[in-house]
Design a protein around this motif. Structure first.
Motif, mmCIF file in Angstrom:
data_model
loop_
_atom_site.group_PDB
_atom_site.id
_atom_site.type_symbol
_atom_site.label_atom_id
_atom_site.label_comp_id
_atom_site.label_asym_id
_atom_site.label_seq_id
_atom_site.Cartn_x
_atom_site.Cartn_y
_atom_site.Cartn_z
ATOM 1 N N GLU A 1 2.381 4.506 -13.473
ATOM 2 C CA GLU A 1 2.287 3.041 -13.422
ATOM 3 C C GLU A 1 3.603 2.387 -13.807
ATOM 4 O O GLU A 1 3.966 1.350 -13.257
ATOM 5 C CB GLU A 1 1.164 2.549 -14.344
ATOM 6 N N THR A 2 4.319 2.990 -14.739
ATOM 7 C CA THR A 2 5.615 2.446 -15.157
ATOM 8 C C THR A 2 6.588 2.465 -13.979
ATOM 9 O O THR A 2 7.300 1.484 -13.738
ATOM 10 C CB THR A 2 6.191 3.263 -16.337
ATOM 11 N N GLU A 3 6.599 3.571 -13.235
ATOM 12 C CA GLU A 3 7.463 3.659 -12.064
ATOM 13 C C GLU A 3 7.022 2.678 -10.984
ATOM 14 O O GLU A 3 7.859 2.162 -10.240
ATOM 15 C CB GLU A 3 7.479 5.088 -11.508
ATOM 16 N N LEU A 4 5.722 2.433 -10.899
ATOM 17 C CA LEU A 4 5.209 1.475 -9.911
ATOM 18 C C LEU A 4 5.716 0.074 -10.218
ATOM 19 O O LEU A 4 6.176 -0.646 -9.319
ATOM 20 C CB LEU A 4 3.680 1.497 -9.893
ATOM 21 N N VAL A 5 5.660 -0.312 -11.481
ATOM 22 C CA VAL A 5 6.172 -1.627 -11.879
ATOM 23 C C VAL A 5 7.662 -1.713 -11.582
ATOM 24 O O VAL A 5 8.160 -2.709 -11.040
ATOM 25 C CB VAL A 5 5.880 -1.899 -13.370
ATOM 26 N N ALA B 1 0.822 -1.209 0.000
ATOM 27 C CA ALA B 1 0.000 0.000 0.000
ATOM 28 C C ALA B 1 0.860 1.265 0.000
ATOM 29 O O ALA B 1 0.414 2.314 -0.466
ATOM 30 C CB ALA B 1 -0.920 -0.006 1.214
ATOM 31 N N LEU B 2 2.075 1.184 0.510
ATOM 32 C CA LEU B 2 2.959 2.351 0.535
ATOM 33 C C LEU B 2 3.654 2.604 -0.795
ATOM 34 O O LEU B 2 3.938 3.750 -1.142
ATOM 35 C CB LEU B 2 4.032 2.177 1.613
ATOM 36 N N VAL B 3 3.949 1.560 -1.535
ATOM 37 C CA VAL B 3 4.732 1.703 -2.764
ATOM 38 C C VAL B 3 4.098 2.700 -3.746
ATOM 39 O O VAL B 3 4.811 3.555 -4.277
ATOM 40 C CB VAL B 3 4.989 0.334 -3.434
ATOM 41 N N PRO B 4 2.791 2.657 -3.997
ATOM 42 C CA PRO B 4 2.228 3.628 -4.952
ATOM 43 C C PRO B 4 2.440 5.094 -4.551
ATOM 44 O O PRO B 4 2.502 5.967 -5.408
ATOM 45 C CB PRO B 4 0.736 3.284 -4.983
ATOM 46 N N SER B 5 2.570 5.353 -3.263
ATOM 47 C CA SER B 5 2.784 6.737 -2.830
ATOM 48 C C SER B 5 4.218 7.207 -3.082
ATOM 49 O O SER B 5 4.517 8.383 -2.911
ATOM 50 C CB SER B 5 2.437 6.892 -1.349
#
Length: 178
Positions: free
Chosen positions: A121-125, A112-116
């Motif tokens: 979306e590319t950086e999230l992956v 849950a913290l990673v998206p913040s």
């Protein structure tokens, strides 16, 4: 987050190494079937009921996910010390179960913290893949001293080593943004 994640995975690796020489795996073949069933019943079956509750409990926690990660790190450190004290007792099973539940709680909070921490979306992956790589490398590195401690001193010292790593994870988690 990367440092905290690395430390949490290092603590997990130490725990796994210590358990390799515990009541779980240090049994003769005749007793294996009963102990494996006991391990599965106490260690995994409750996840069918507990796992769906972890996410909503974390979402409702006052203080946010950072506090949840800090609390999980401290409790896991305490649990590893208790496991070191009761390494060859039946009480080890519920202690391991509690650790598994907390591990799941950490994974949910971390996810849950990673998206913040990213903008797209590319950086999230990319962030998730980097955290996966960090987990693998840290696990491999943390296993070496854990295996040495297990061989030279014994499983309780390996669990204390893991508890120290979880303590360091707590201090690292204090640096996460609220």
């Amino acid at each position: 987050l990367a440092i905290t994640h690395a430390l949490m995975m290092g603590g997990d690796a130490a725990m796994v190494v210590a358990l390799a020489d515990s009541l779980f795996f240090d049994i003769d073949l005749d007793a294996a079937r009963t102990r494996v069933m006991l391990f599965l019943a106490i260690g995994f079956a409750p996840f069918l009921f507990v796992a769906p509750l972890i996410g909503p409990l974390i979402d409702r926690a006052a203080g946010g996910r950072r506090l949840v990660i800090q609390v999980i790190a401290v409790i896991r450190a305490v649990l590893l010390v208790l496991m070191a004290m009761y390494i060859d007792e039946v009480v080890l099973f519920p202690l391991v179960f509690a650790n598994l539940v907390l591990q799941k709680g950490y994974v949910v909070s971390k996810s849950a913290l990673v998206p913040s921490t990213v903008r797209s979306e590319t950086e999230l992956v990319e962030a998730n893949s980097k955290l996966g790589l960090i987990a693998g490398i840290t696990g491999a590195v943390a296993v070496v001293p854990a295996a040495i401690l297990l061989t030279v001193v014994g499983a309780p010292s390996t669990l204390i080593y893991g508890a120290i790593i979880f303590g360091l994870a707590f201090f690292s988690a204090t640096r996460l943004p609220p």
